[in-house]
Design an enzyme around this catalytic site. Structure first.
Site, PDB file in Angstrom:
ATOM      1  N   ASP A  94      -6.253   2.448  -7.569  1.00  0.00           N
ATOM      2  CA  ASP A  94      -4.804   2.350  -7.461  1.00  0.00           C
ATOM      3  C   ASP A  94      -4.244   3.601  -6.765  1.00  0.00           C
ATOM      4  O   ASP A  94      -4.669   4.722  -7.041  1.00  0.00           O
ATOM      5  CB  ASP A  94      -4.240   2.249  -8.894  1.00  0.00           C
ATOM      6  N   GLU A  99      -6.699   1.298  -2.746  1.00  0.00           N
ATOM      7  CA  GLU A  99      -5.375   0.751  -2.415  1.00  0.00           C
ATOM      8  C   GLU A  99      -4.744   1.790  -1.498  1.00  0.00           C
ATOM      9  O   GLU A  99      -4.004   2.662  -1.922  1.00  0.00           O
ATOM     10  CB  GLU A  99      -4.502   0.546  -3.667  1.00  0.00           C
TER      11      GLU A  99
HETATM   12  C1  GLC Z   1       0.042   0.241  -7.358  1.00  0.00           C
HETATM   13  C2  GLC Z   1      -0.053  -1.059  -8.097  1.00  0.00           C
HETATM   14  C3  GLC Z   1       1.293  -1.405  -8.640  1.00  0.00           C
HETATM   15  C4  GLC Z   1       1.704  -0.331  -9.592  1.00  0.00           C
HETATM   16  C5  GLC Z   1       1.684   1.044  -8.920  1.00  0.00           C
HETATM   17  C6  GLC Z   1       1.752   2.136  -9.930  1.00  0.00           C
HETATM   18  O1  GLC Z   1       0.826   0.151  -6.236  1.00  0.00           O
HETATM   19  O2  GLC Z   1      -0.567  -2.048  -7.270  1.00  0.00           O
HETATM   20  O3  GLC Z   1       1.307  -2.658  -9.279  1.00  0.00           O
HETATM   21  O4  GLC Z   1       2.995  -0.581 -10.078  1.00  0.00           O
HETATM   22  O5  GLC Z   1       0.487   1.248  -8.216  1.00  0.00           O
HETATM   23  O6  GLC Z   1       0.557   2.169 -10.671  1.00  0.00           O
END
Ligand code: GLC
Length: 438
Positions: free
Chosen positions: A173, A220
């Protein structure tokens, strides 16, 4: 490889539920199942605020349920991946009180950094400590201080804990933003995408390399396409958000694919996806509910080289759910609830006696599509089967008439009419939005 993202609460409620749906994933031809966070969490951000990285949320079951899911998935040839949230924890994590030095603090508000969720300052005062702490997201999600070697050591333990328990991949993440400017200078560019972050992934690769097969690391990486290449140094996979965010047109998408394929090193594979739990589903955002257009999107995703992520429901053309204003649960504004509504397994919706978000439309559901050879689900399966016939991961754009995207994939040629008019290619007629493999 096909990776399937399950937002667990809406996929089948919990881990036993997910286990009961493995047959669906196996029939689809999925190679790995990525579970959105399953750890204990006060659910301010529905699991993306982790209170304990080494346990399973009561709502989802127990470690035994998790082990059983991993074991049964393996009998179907499916690997289980977890979602690791290293940028921040929950403010209810024991560390926040017991190990304050794990977080980022300042005597005063030191800079202009803003919270992604509140759009207000990313600094909140902690009255107990009489200092401000950093939170890129909600105030209940304090950012960890990745300059602190003890934080790194904690996460190395966490990685090993899950790799020992059979996790074959991690979706990381906020992978682009773990490290912040040490001097806390003004400017959002100092809050994210700093070069030092790659050292962390280099170390994680060393740990992953102790396991066989080596678990995969997928970031991500919420950055522009130009900023993506450095992430390919130490992450196996870097999610391509430029593709997801593009309009569903030939003009927008083809250059992104071409640029990605040109930039990617020989030992890496691209990652394509059109939906996730943070963005309107592709059946709505790209296809506007038009089934033919959604099939074109599936065709494109499933014929491109590399890795495809299907988000739960993509395979049946599931659109964003309608969530009445008094049912909204998301901490972010605009709310991401519409892309998180429950997966309709049946037309009656009986499998969801008490859904956490409303399930108002079951017209596209798994059961009805299961035995219908003309359904979107059957089409998805055909595409996944066809994908297995591509000899390699090469890609080459071919000349084609306006509105048509033709590309060479191994020994095959893929032709996709990305327009609302009939077209033709090499004497073959193509209906609007039709894709064919030659
Ligand atoms: C990422 C996740 C999202 C979350 C954010 C904070 O972007 O995909 O769903 O709210 O991180 O953890």
């Amino acid at each position: 490889m096909i990776l399937y993202q399950a937002y667990v609460r809406s996929f089948a409620a919990d881990l036993q539920g997910a286990r009961a749906r493995l047959g669906h994933l196996a029939r689809l031809g999925v190679d790995a199942l990525w579970l959105s966070p399953v750890h204990p969490s006060p659910n301010v951000d529905w699991g993306y605020d982790v209170a304990d990285y080494l346990a399973i949320h009561d709502d989802y079951g127990s470690l035994d349920d998790y082990d059983a899911l991993v074991a049964e998935a393996r009998t179907h040839g499916i690997d289980v991946w977890l979602d690791l949230v290293p940028n921040h924890s929950s403010d209810r994590h024991a560390w926040f009180w017991e190990r304050p030095e794990y977080y980022v603090w300042s005597k005063d508000v030191p800079n202009d950094w803003r919270s992604v969720f509140t759009r207000g300052s990313a600094w909140t005062r902690d009255e107990r400590r009489k200092r401000y702490y950093l939170h890129q997201f909600a105030p209940q999600q304090p950012d960890l201080d990745w300059w602190n070697p003890d934080v790194r050591a904690e996460f190395e333990k966490i990685l090993r804990f899950w790799f020992d328990r059979g996790v074959r991949g991690l979706r990381i993440d906020v992978a682009h933003a773990l490290i912040k400017d040490r001097e806390l200078r003004d400017g959002v560019e100092h809050m994210r995408n700093r070069p030092e972050v790659h050292e962390i992934y280099a170390r994680w690769q060393e740990i992953a390399a102790e396991y066989d097969p080596k678990p995969m690391l997928m970031g991500e990486t919420y950055v522009s396409l130009d900023e993506l290449p450095p992430f390919w140094q130490h992450l196996d996979l870097a999610q391509n958000f430029a593709f997801l965010r593009a309009e569903f047109t030939l003009e927008a998408l083809r250059p992104i694919v071409e640029q990605t394929m040109k930039a990617i090193p020989a030992n890496r594979r691209p990652v394509w996806f059109g939906s996730n739990h943070d963005h309107s589903r592709m059946a709505t955002r790209w296809a506007g509910g038009d089934e033919a257009k959604h099939r074109a999107a599936l065709f494109l995703l499933l014929t491109l080289p590399g890795i495809v992520i299907l988000y739960q429901g993509d395979e049946i053309g599931l659109e964003d759910g309608r969530v009445p204003p008094d049912c909204v649960l998301d901490v972010a504004d605009p709310s991401r609830d519409p892309e998180r509504t429950p997966m309709p397994w049946t037309r009656s919706g009986e499998e969801w006696p008490d859904p956490w978000l409303p399930l108002l439309d079951t017209s596209r559901n798994v059961e009805d599509q299961e035995n219908d050879s003309g359904s979107i689900l059957s089409y998805t399966r055909e595409l996944i089967d066809a994908r297995k016939t591509f000899a390699d991961d090469s890609y080459e754009t071919l000349a084609a008439p306006a509105g048509v995207w033709a590309y060479r994939r191994g020994q095959k040629t893929c032709v996709l009419n990305l327009s609302a008019s009939a077209a033709s290619y090499g004497g073959r007629k193509l209906a609007p939005w039709e894709g064919i493999v030659l």
